[in-house]
Scaffold this motif. Sequence first.
Motif, PDB file in Angstrom:
ATOM      1  N   PRO A   1       0.811  -1.223   0.000  1.00 35.94           N
ATOM      2  CA  PRO A   1       0.000   0.000   0.000  1.00 35.94           C
ATOM      3  C   PRO A   1       0.844   1.272   0.000  1.00 35.94           C
ATOM      4  N   PHE A   2       0.202   2.357  -0.423  1.00 32.92           N
ATOM      5  CA  PHE A   2       0.734   3.677  -0.130  1.00 32.92           C
ATOM      6  C   PHE A   2       0.564   3.910   1.368  1.00 32.92           C
ATOM      7  N   THR A   3       1.632   4.257   2.053  1.00 36.47           N
ATOM      8  CA  THR A   3       1.554   4.484   3.494  1.00 36.47           C
ATOM      9  C   THR A   3       0.845   5.805   3.768  1.00 36.47           C
ATOM     10  N   ASP A   4      -0.170   5.770   4.618  1.00 33.48           N
ATOM     11  CA  ASP A   4      -0.930   6.977   4.922  1.00 33.48           C
ATOM     12  C   ASP A   4      -0.005   8.094   5.402  1.00 33.48           C
ATOM     13  N   GLY A   5      -0.172   9.277   4.801  1.00 35.80           N
ATOM     14  CA  GLY A   5       0.559  10.461   5.239  1.00 35.80           C
ATOM     15  C   GLY A   5       1.929  10.641   4.627  1.00 35.80           C
ATOM     16  N   VAL A   6       2.433   9.636   3.872  1.00 35.89           N
ATOM     17  CA  VAL A   6       3.779   9.710   3.311  1.00 35.89           C
ATOM     18  C   VAL A   6       3.720  10.260   1.885  1.00 35.89           C
ATOM     19  N   GLY A   7       4.537  11.252   1.590  1.00 34.21           N
ATOM     20  CA  GLY A   7       4.521  11.915   0.294  1.00 34.21           C
ATOM     21  C   GLY A   7       5.280  11.172  -0.775  1.00 34.21           C
TER      22      GLY A   7
END
Length: 578
Positions: free
Chosen positions: A84-90
């Motif tokens: 997944p895309f890690t929440d909050g990471v740009g």
Amino acid sequence: MGRPRLIIASVAAFAAALCGAAVAAYAAPATEVTVGSPPTPFSQNKQNEPAVAIDAHDPAVLAAGVNDEIDMESCAAGDPSTCPFTDGVGVSGVYFSFDSGQSWTQPTYTGWTARHCLGPAVCVPRVGPIGTLPHYYEAGLVSDGDPAVAFGPRPGPNGTFSWANGSRLYYANLTSNFSANRRLETFRGVEAIAVSTTDDVRAAAAGNASAWTAPVIISRQSSTTFSDKEQIYADNAASSRFFGHVYTCWSSFRSNSHGNALPIPLTVARSADGGRTWITKQVGPASSNGVNQQADGCVVRTDSTGNVYVFGVGARSGTNFQLMYKSTDGGAHWSGPTLVAPVVKPGVFDPVEGRPVMDGIAGARVDLAGGPNVDIANGRPTGAGATDELFMTWSDGRAGLNHEQLMLTWSARGGTSWVTPAPLALTAGDRPVYTAPAVSPDGSDLYIVHNSFTTPYRANTTDPRGLVGEVRHANVSGGVPSGWTTLERVPGGDPRGSSANALISEFLGDYVYAAATNDRAVAVWNDAHEAGVCASINAYRASLYTTSPLPAPNVLATCPATFGNTDILGGSYPDPTP
């Protein structure tokens, strides 16, 4: 608002100039732009959607933006069959070159990161090193990619723009709220457009986050707005009556309605104070339906006198066209659209992805392959010698699947008329997917970069697939490009080794990019030569087209370590015919 007009002129020399294209090897091997990228694990090794800009005042200085997942968690963190895309990471990666693109550096800043999440424990992100734009976490935001970069003059103490004040770098990208708690959100809606700036690129390249301003939200947002596919350009010719002004265009998907997101008006924001404040204006109608679609995949450019041009691909009366809007008063008012040329978007609908693909089932999406890329010979940095000729390229499917063409047209008349588009002759078997032109400021040299598939559409995931990056050059005489040669051709590997984070398909992003001075050009493109093809992923993807889909595999345990390792390559090319 002017009525739509279809204005296409014919130039007799055009077809001969393209069909007689010569091919000659030239230039040193390509350079990796994404030098900070690790070869493993997925998805930390994944980059795509490059943009590049040359400082017209100091042409040895370049900046690039890339979708970069260097700060994301490994697939091995938590459930090993998800990435997944890690929440909050740009993901808005930034890179610099100080030798005209022959070498690159990626700074390290501090922000919200998951680099340390290598598994098997569930990822717990924290403040730490990032290779993406700084100040987003502190502002309650996430840098979400779709990078766009531009250099312009820096304003002086009295607000007057001059190259003598130095240069300012603008970086535009998508942004979302860091917090999912509505009471803590920074803006309304799903995605917004934000712009960061720096006046000291050497300090920024050295990892000094204070060299960057905090991001400025420039889009108007409602609770359902998804702003997308932006591009930025600074009026960089001192001869312009709006010298130093900055323009950003994007599509405003307003309803976020079950994937339809209608209406979709083209939007442009302008800044006259170096990006501190912005005025946002809808350009063209908001209505989109099965007959008329508004411009998407926008491009913005300015000429030597300050006229602003915005382009995108849209539909009128059921036919797709390259659309152009024009402003003669610094973006306050717009005329158009001019219907530049008809477009047949390439690709076939993939029932699993719900998007068009070209290379085969579970392939890379190509939604914007038919979108325009444009450059202008505006005489930057002074405006001297400008022809203001516009050049446009796109990938076109009018000849049918497996016969896609790189279309080229141009206008020497301020966009009021365009030559009849014709295909650029490419290596046999090349199927262009993303293209971009770069014209020298004096209009004497034209460069085109493209990513192309080299294999036909595959109805399976077992047969090899090919992807190349190539840069072409032509001299422009009397406004007509001719004498095409190949400056670089890089066999880029098998795109099956690329991946969306959801694992169901490949992923190569939506564009490539190029820029030019009177002495040289730089180009950036997607590359998969180090991406390991994974048999278990191929089997999983193929099963999704059956009535008995397989479960997603344990990625790092069953795939090559370099699975998903796509990179951005670039080249720096002296004018071969000075």
